[in-house]
Design a protein around this motif. Sequence first.
Motif, PDB file in Angstrom:
ATOM      1  N   LYS A 132       0.829  -1.195   0.000  1.00  0.00           N
ATOM      2  CA  LYS A 132       0.000   0.000   0.000  1.00  0.00           C
ATOM      3  C   LYS A 132       0.873   1.258   0.000  1.00  0.00           C
ATOM      4  O   LYS A 132       0.625   2.198  -0.768  1.00  0.00           O
ATOM      5  CB  LYS A 132      -0.909  -0.013   1.235  1.00  0.00           C
ATOM      6  CG  LYS A 132      -1.839   1.195   1.362  1.00  0.00           C
ATOM      7  CD  LYS A 132      -2.932   1.167   0.332  1.00  0.00           C
ATOM      8  CE  LYS A 132      -3.956   2.260   0.606  1.00  0.00           C
ATOM      9  NZ  LYS A 132      -5.036   2.271  -0.419  1.00  0.00           N
ATOM     10  N   LEU A 133       1.897   1.265   0.838  1.00  0.00           N
ATOM     11  CA  LEU A 133       2.757   2.440   0.928  1.00  0.00           C
ATOM     12  C   LEU A 133       3.589   2.614  -0.341  1.00  0.00           C
ATOM     13  O   LEU A 133       3.916   3.744  -0.719  1.00  0.00           O
ATOM     14  CB  LEU A 133       3.673   2.342   2.145  1.00  0.00           C
ATOM     15  CG  LEU A 133       2.978   2.322   3.512  1.00  0.00           C
ATOM     16  CD1 LEU A 133       4.000   2.346   4.634  1.00  0.00           C
ATOM     17  CD2 LEU A 133       2.012   3.489   3.649  1.00  0.00           C
ATOM     18  N   ASP A 134       3.937   1.506  -0.990  1.00  0.00           N
ATOM     19  CA  ASP A 134       4.686   1.604  -2.244  1.00  0.00           C
ATOM     20  C   ASP A 134       3.861   2.294  -3.328  1.00  0.00           C
ATOM     21  O   ASP A 134       4.428   2.865  -4.268  1.00  0.00           O
ATOM     22  CB  ASP A 134       5.095   0.208  -2.720  1.00  0.00           C
ATOM     23  CG  ASP A 134       5.922   0.243  -3.982  1.00  0.00           C
ATOM     24  OD1 ASP A 134       7.022   0.840  -3.973  1.00  0.00           O
ATOM     25  OD2 ASP A 134       5.473  -0.315  -5.003  1.00  0.00           O
ATOM     26  N   GLY A 135       2.547   2.246  -3.199  1.00  0.00           N
ATOM     27  CA  GLY A 135       1.683   2.923  -4.164  1.00  0.00           C
ATOM     28  C   GLY A 135       1.288   4.318  -3.768  1.00  0.00           C
ATOM     29  O   GLY A 135       0.564   5.000  -4.509  1.00  0.00           O
ATOM     30  N   ARG A 136       1.742   4.781  -2.597  1.00  0.00           N
ATOM     31  CA  ARG A 136       1.363   6.106  -2.087  1.00  0.00           C
ATOM     32  C   ARG A 136       2.431   7.132  -2.449  1.00  0.00           C
ATOM     33  O   ARG A 136       3.616   6.932  -2.178  1.00  0.00           O
ATOM     34  CB  ARG A 136       1.165   6.059  -0.579  1.00  0.00           C
ATOM     35  CG  ARG A 136       0.794   7.408   0.015  1.00  0.00           C
ATOM     36  CD  ARG A 136       0.610   7.309   1.518  1.00  0.00           C
ATOM     37  NE  ARG A 136      -0.628   6.612   1.849  1.00  0.00           N
ATOM     38  CZ  ARG A 136      -1.833   7.168   1.871  1.00  0.00           C
ATOM     39  NH1 ARG A 136      -1.976   8.459   1.545  1.00  0.00           N
ATOM     40  NH2 ARG A 136      -2.891   6.466   2.190  1.00  0.00           N
ATOM     41  N   VAL A 137       2.015   8.228  -3.053  1.00  0.00           N
ATOM     42  CA  VAL A 137       2.928   9.333  -3.359  1.00  0.00           C
ATOM     43  C   VAL A 137       2.726  10.420  -2.302  1.00  0.00           C
ATOM     44  O   VAL A 137       1.595  10.862  -2.061  1.00  0.00           O
ATOM     45  CB  VAL A 137       2.678   9.905  -4.755  1.00  0.00           C
ATOM     46  CG1 VAL A 137       3.613  11.085  -5.031  1.00  0.00           C
ATOM     47  CG2 VAL A 137       2.875   8.824  -5.798  1.00  0.00           C
ATOM     48  N   LEU A 138       3.799  10.812  -1.640  1.00  0.00           N
ATOM     49  CA  LEU A 138       3.695  11.827  -0.600  1.00  0.00           C
ATOM     50  C   LEU A 138       3.141  13.131  -1.182  1.00  0.00           C
ATOM     51  O   LEU A 138       3.538  13.574  -2.270  1.00  0.00           O
ATOM     52  CB  LEU A 138       5.062  12.077   0.021  1.00  0.00           C
ATOM     53  CG  LEU A 138       5.634  10.937   0.862  1.00  0.00           C
ATOM     54  CD1 LEU A 138       7.031  11.287   1.367  1.00  0.00           C
ATOM     55  CD2 LEU A 138       4.726  10.619   2.044  1.00  0.00           C
TER      56      LEU A 138
END
Length: 466
Positions: A458-464
């Motif tokens: 999930k975090l790998d798909g999240r852009v800050l």
Amino acid sequence: MTSEHSRQSAVRESAAAGIPAALADLGSLVRIPSVAFPGFDPAHVERSAEAVAELVRGTELFDTVEIRRAGIPGTDETGMPAVIARRAPRNGRPTILLYAHHDVQPVGDEGLWETPPWEPTVRDGRLYGRGAADDKAGVMVHLGALRALKEALGADFDLGVALFIEGEEEAGSRSFAQFLTENAEVLAADVIVVADSGNWDSRTPALTVSLRGNTRFTLRVRTLEHASHSGMFGGAVPDAMMATVKMLSTLWDAEGAVAVAGMTERDAETPDYDEATLRDEAGLPAGVSPIGTGTILSRVWNKPTVTVTGIDAPSVANASNTLSPEVTVVISARVAPGQDARDAYAAIEAHLRANAPFGAELEFFDQDFGNPFLVDTSGWAVADARGALASAYGVEPVDMGVGGSIPFIADLVREFPGAQILVTGVEDPHSRAHSPNESLHLDTFRNALVAEALLLEKLDGRVLGD
């Protein structure tokens, strides 16, 4: 490019397929008696750090993998070895710091273990051995999740990952703050996962949102210049054991609740939890009553405790008709969320000095302090973690408090004030961490590993900034 659903399915399948290898590596780590306490061979902790570092290198995911130490402030000593690693984020992705510890508690009386403590043994769906749950399972959840992410997405995923596997948590994390300061650049992260807590039960996952703090110290009580014959002088002079027992008894009221002025409580709602569950999970016999007042979980999560955890006095084998001149005890107190640990210690010391009978001389030393912690649950990382836990376990997670302490979290907050902190774990109420017959519930381990792998995806798909 795969869809989000197919990515998650691939990660889930890879995580499940990697469970046997993760358990085999966990068994190898359990066989290393990595006790970081004084008086134990530090070579075992060194060997444990080397073993963890080799497993980390084996993922081939990190730009750097090192074993480092830091000095212990106020001493000439150096802390135990920790393993740290980092891979840089790409394309605007966040960095996640994964924490666990590879040191373990002493085994205590080996005669109380049903199987050898350093030989991992599977029985009735549980893996027995010292460190099997606390916290070498946490180490392998992190590594197993990273292996699954690599297997499913390839080694070129965008998520930044920092890894910190500490070597002295059970011994007080005395070099932790200094270690963070010296290695802040390597460990800096947007999200921190501390895999050193537990779950509601073996089927229901949890995020730990409150932790009690702690203060631990040693107290020496002295009443005589030397030992004397109990028949010749007993009844006229106080022995140290009498003074110690009388003084310590004032720490609790008739219900067993802490009776120290200045130690505070937190006022917060707690879930339903009955006495039958307490008896089952704590091993409380039918004829022994619970202590304290208020709801059971308020006593465990939101109120202070004072416990005598060790005592130096003549043993039964060496008992003689002698008045003991001095007795030494170790006192461990849990501090309610909202109170500073040093303030709680000051209250206990003042109480003991005020209640020292017969003018007994008191000496306080070896003080340790760890502040309580309350998690901010409003961030996106908490929502992502809840979703991953629900998906892996098939049960919605609960937010829970924990009566135990993870003192170094206050150091993480200070060093990385912008990071979102998630406190998770692989233990369940029957893990018996710190006790004989410590064990890991295997299904909980599987679910925890899958959940963390899904969180990483999930975090790998999240852009800050999105």
